[in-house]
Motif scaffolding. Structure first.
Motif, mmCIF file in Angstrom:
data_model
loop_
_atom_site.group_PDB
_atom_site.id
_atom_site.type_symbol
_atom_site.label_atom_id
_atom_site.label_comp_id
_atom_site.label_asym_id
_atom_site.label_seq_id
_atom_site.Cartn_x
_atom_site.Cartn_y
_atom_site.Cartn_z
ATOM 1 N N THR A 1 -1.488 8.860 6.839
ATOM 2 C CA THR A 1 -0.333 7.951 6.795
ATOM 3 C C THR A 1 0.902 8.573 6.140
ATOM 4 O O THR A 1 1.879 7.873 5.885
ATOM 5 N N ALA B 1 3.632 15.652 0.861
ATOM 6 C CA ALA B 1 2.978 15.111 -0.343
ATOM 7 C C ALA B 1 2.752 16.233 -1.356
ATOM 8 O O ALA B 1 2.574 17.384 -0.982
ATOM 9 N N ASP C 1 6.110 12.338 -0.751
ATOM 10 C CA ASP C 1 4.933 11.474 -0.826
ATOM 11 C C ASP C 1 4.298 11.774 -2.183
ATOM 12 O O ASP C 1 3.622 12.779 -2.373
ATOM 13 N N SER D 1 1.123 5.194 -4.375
ATOM 14 C CA SER D 1 0.004 4.340 -3.957
ATOM 15 C C SER D 1 -0.721 3.839 -5.195
ATOM 16 O O SER D 1 -0.905 4.591 -6.159
ATOM 17 N N TYR E 1 -3.809 2.193 -4.787
ATOM 18 C CA TYR E 1 -5.198 1.974 -4.395
ATOM 19 C C TYR E 1 -6.061 2.426 -5.585
ATOM 20 O O TYR E 1 -5.669 3.353 -6.304
ATOM 21 N N ASN F 1 5.044 4.752 2.707
ATOM 22 C CA ASN F 1 5.448 5.874 3.560
ATOM 23 C C ASN F 1 6.132 5.393 4.832
ATOM 24 O O ASN F 1 7.131 5.968 5.272
ATOM 25 N N GLY G 1 -1.797 -1.496 -3.068
ATOM 26 C CA GLY G 1 -0.398 -1.544 -3.496
ATOM 27 C C GLY G 1 0.278 -0.195 -3.416
ATOM 28 O O GLY G 1 -0.377 0.835 -3.240
ATOM 29 N N CYS H 1 2.252 9.774 -3.704
ATOM 30 C CA CYS H 1 1.143 8.810 -3.836
ATOM 31 C C CYS H 1 0.036 9.316 -4.750
ATOM 32 O O CYS H 1 -0.616 8.536 -5.428
ATOM 33 N N SER I 1 0.846 -1.206 0.000
ATOM 34 C CA SER I 1 0.000 0.000 0.000
ATOM 35 C C SER I 1 0.876 1.248 0.000
ATOM 36 O O SER I 1 2.077 1.176 0.282
ATOM 37 N N PHE J 1 -8.569 15.280 2.784
ATOM 38 C CA PHE J 1 -8.083 14.269 3.720
ATOM 39 C C PHE J 1 -8.392 14.611 5.169
ATOM 40 O O PHE J 1 -9.550 14.808 5.495
ATOM 41 N N SER K 1 0.477 3.544 2.166
ATOM 42 C CA SER K 1 0.764 3.774 3.594
ATOM 43 C C SER K 1 1.998 2.976 4.007
ATOM 44 O O SER K 1 2.857 3.485 4.736
ATOM 45 N N PHE L 1 -2.684 13.626 4.414
ATOM 46 C CA PHE L 1 -3.231 12.287 4.616
ATOM 47 C C PHE L 1 -2.585 11.708 5.884
ATOM 48 O O PHE L 1 -1.390 11.884 6.094
HETATM 49 C C1 LIG Z 1 -1.005 11.608 -0.112
HETATM 50 C C2 LIG Z 1 -1.297 10.186 0.258
HETATM 51 N N1 LIG Z 1 -0.344 9.469 0.848
HETATM 52 C C3 LIG Z 1 -0.558 8.183 1.189
HETATM 53 C C4 LIG Z 1 -1.744 7.551 0.932
HETATM 54 C C5 LIG Z 1 -1.947 6.127 1.348
HETATM 55 O O1 LIG Z 1 -2.078 5.240 0.278
HETATM 56 P P1 LIG Z 1 -2.806 3.830 0.473
HETATM 57 O O2 LIG Z 1 -4.270 4.091 0.501
HETATM 58 O O3 LIG Z 1 -2.396 3.024 -0.709
HETATM 59 O O4 LIG Z 1 -2.330 3.242 1.752
HETATM 60 C C6 LIG Z 1 -2.769 8.260 0.321
HETATM 61 C C7 LIG Z 1 -4.049 7.598 0.031
HETATM 62 O O5 LIG Z 1 -4.823 7.957 -0.812
HETATM 63 C C8 LIG Z 1 -2.549 9.626 -0.033
HETATM 64 O O6 LIG Z 1 -3.505 10.353 -0.620
#
Ligand SMILES: Cc1ncc(COP(=O)(O)O)c(C=O)c1O
Length: 437
Positions: free
Chosen positions: A118, A161, A187, A211, A213, A85, A223, A189, A80, A373, A82, A116
């Protein structure tokens, strides 16, 4: 794969997932969602038929494709964003790094509260102190000035991020980190495909994360990935990912070091099998080969996905600019070419628009919305109390404003022009009904 089986999968795909026409008021306007065709199914079934299932050849191929797409040397797939990170930050605590560079409990990491969870949690989980800076309304990223002002003797890293795929001033932030000898983790993601000064985000920092997802630019169901240019960091990341083991053999392989029964590490007896020597306090966060197969099929579509996100963003901006008196529209830096994750709107002051009423109205019209978020993470229930030590570097004025007044709508490949017209019509109706009267 046998032709007959392939033909059946193609047929099955057509029957199960027929193209749907958008019917205003009846069909959902999704916030995000996966886009796939028979190719994902064929590759994933091929991976199942291989019988390997855990990390293997499909994973190695996806790692290599992602590394070259982002423009870095190494990529490690994980389960994932998360986990990505968590690994990115935890890797920087490794004793394999020089003592002066290693993150230690009490060190500070500059980040944002409008993020977010995580991105922030791994900082606390590693005994470090998140230091929160404010973000700008419009870009939803912090300014370089804010980051600079937050610096203290204890600062050891910056972990931020690219909000909703919108790059912050990453080249200047990287330069600042270099001057102050700080680690920089991006980040990334929500920003696969975004560019800053014609270079992909995720290639500026010491480490970056992705990420997969389904809401994201490509999906592997669940993932993520951790990327770096640095061979030592890559080795550490993979060790933390794979139980903390010292051995660097790919899954299912033995004796890559040609020294398997000849090591003496820690207080273990000489010759203790290298496969069972642990030099980090690790996890198991690996992705499966079946997921990687989905990712490989998705990578064939990445350029189309990114173009579609940019095209939708442009059309949304054009259509929604007529509501300029009511909403602040998103903007990016002149050197940025975002691969947008969402289209964010902030209700202006004194417009009389109540965000909750608006979101409920849109929800009734089947238009999906999301908030930015965690809003202000320091106001979340889990953050209240003494187990989430942090420092607030400056007044989080904009963060609080965003928490109360911002929301975003979809911009991904599932969104089309008809939907955008429908969104604009409904925003107009809401304003007519509840604000102008
Ligand atoms: C900026 C950011 N970081 C981390 C994540 C975490 O990703 P995941 O949902 O794959 O754990 C997200 C989730 O959308 C996110 O928006």
């Amino acid at each position: 794969m046998r032709d007959e089986l392939k033909k059946n999968i193609i047929q099955e795909f057509k029957e199960r997932f027929p193209e749907k026409k958008f019917i205003p008021g009846q069909s959902a306007v999704p916030i995000s969602g996966k886009v796939f065709d028979e190719q994902e199914l064929i590759l994933a079934i091929e991976a199942v038929l291989e019988g390997w299932w855990t990390e293997g050849e499909y994973s190695a191929r996806l790692e290599s494709e992602l590394a070259s797409y982002v423009g870095v040397n190494f990529c490690s797939l994980v389960n994932s964003g998360s986990s990505a990170n968590l690994l990115a930050l935890t890797a920087l605590t490794s004793k394999k790094l020089p003592e002066s560079k290693r993150l230690k409990p009490g060190d500070e990491v500059i980040t944002v509260a409008a993020g977010f969870p995580t991105t922030i949690n791994p900082i606390i989980q590693n005994g470090l102190i998140p230091v929160f800076v404010d973000v700008e309304i419009g870009s939803y990223n912090p300014s370089l000035e804010s980051i600079k002002k937050a610096f203290s003797e204890k600062t050891k890293a910056v972990f931020i991020a690219h909000t909703l795929g919108n790059p912050y001033e990453i080249d200047s932030v990287a330069k600042f980190c270099e001057e102050k000898k700080l680690w920089l983790i991006e980040d990334n993601c929500d920003a696969l495909g975004s560019e800053y000064k014609q270079k992909k985000t995720g290639s500026y920092g010491h480490i970056s994360t992705l990420s997969f997802y389904p809401a994201h630019h490509i999906t592997t169901a669940e993932g993520g990935a951790v990327l770096t240019n640095d061979a030592l960091l890559n080795k550490i990341i993979r060790s933390f990912r794979d139980w903390g083991r010292d051995c660097w053999c790919p899954t299912g392989k033995d004796d890559t070091c040609k020294n398997r029964f000849n090591w003496q590490l820690g207080n273990l007896p000489h010759g203790y099998d290298h496969k069972y020597i642990y030099s980090e306090m690790g996890y198991n966060l690996k992705m499966t080969d079946i997921q990687a197969a989905l990712g490989l099929a998705q990578m064939k579509k990445i350029n189309t996905f990114v173009s579609k996100r940019r095209e939708n963003f442009k059309f949304l901006s054009e259509q929604l600019s007529r509501f300029n008196n009511y909403f602040i529209l998103p903007r990016c830096l002149p050197s940025a070419n975002p691969s947008w994750f969402g289209f964010i709107l902030t209700i202006k002051e004194n417009t009389g628009i109540d965000r909750t009423k608006l979101l409920k109205y849109l929800n009734d019209k089947k238009i999906g919305t999301r908030l930015l978020f965690a809003g202000n993470i320091t106001k979340q229930p889990y953050f209240i109390g003494d187990n989430c030590g942090h420092r607030i570097a400056e007044a989080l004025q904009n963060t609080d404003f965003i928490m109360a007044n911002s929301f975003w709508i979809g911009v991904g490949p599932l969104i089309n022009r008809e939907m955008i017209d429908y969104i604009a019509d409904n925003l107009n109706d809401f304003i007519e009904l509840s604000v102008k009267i």
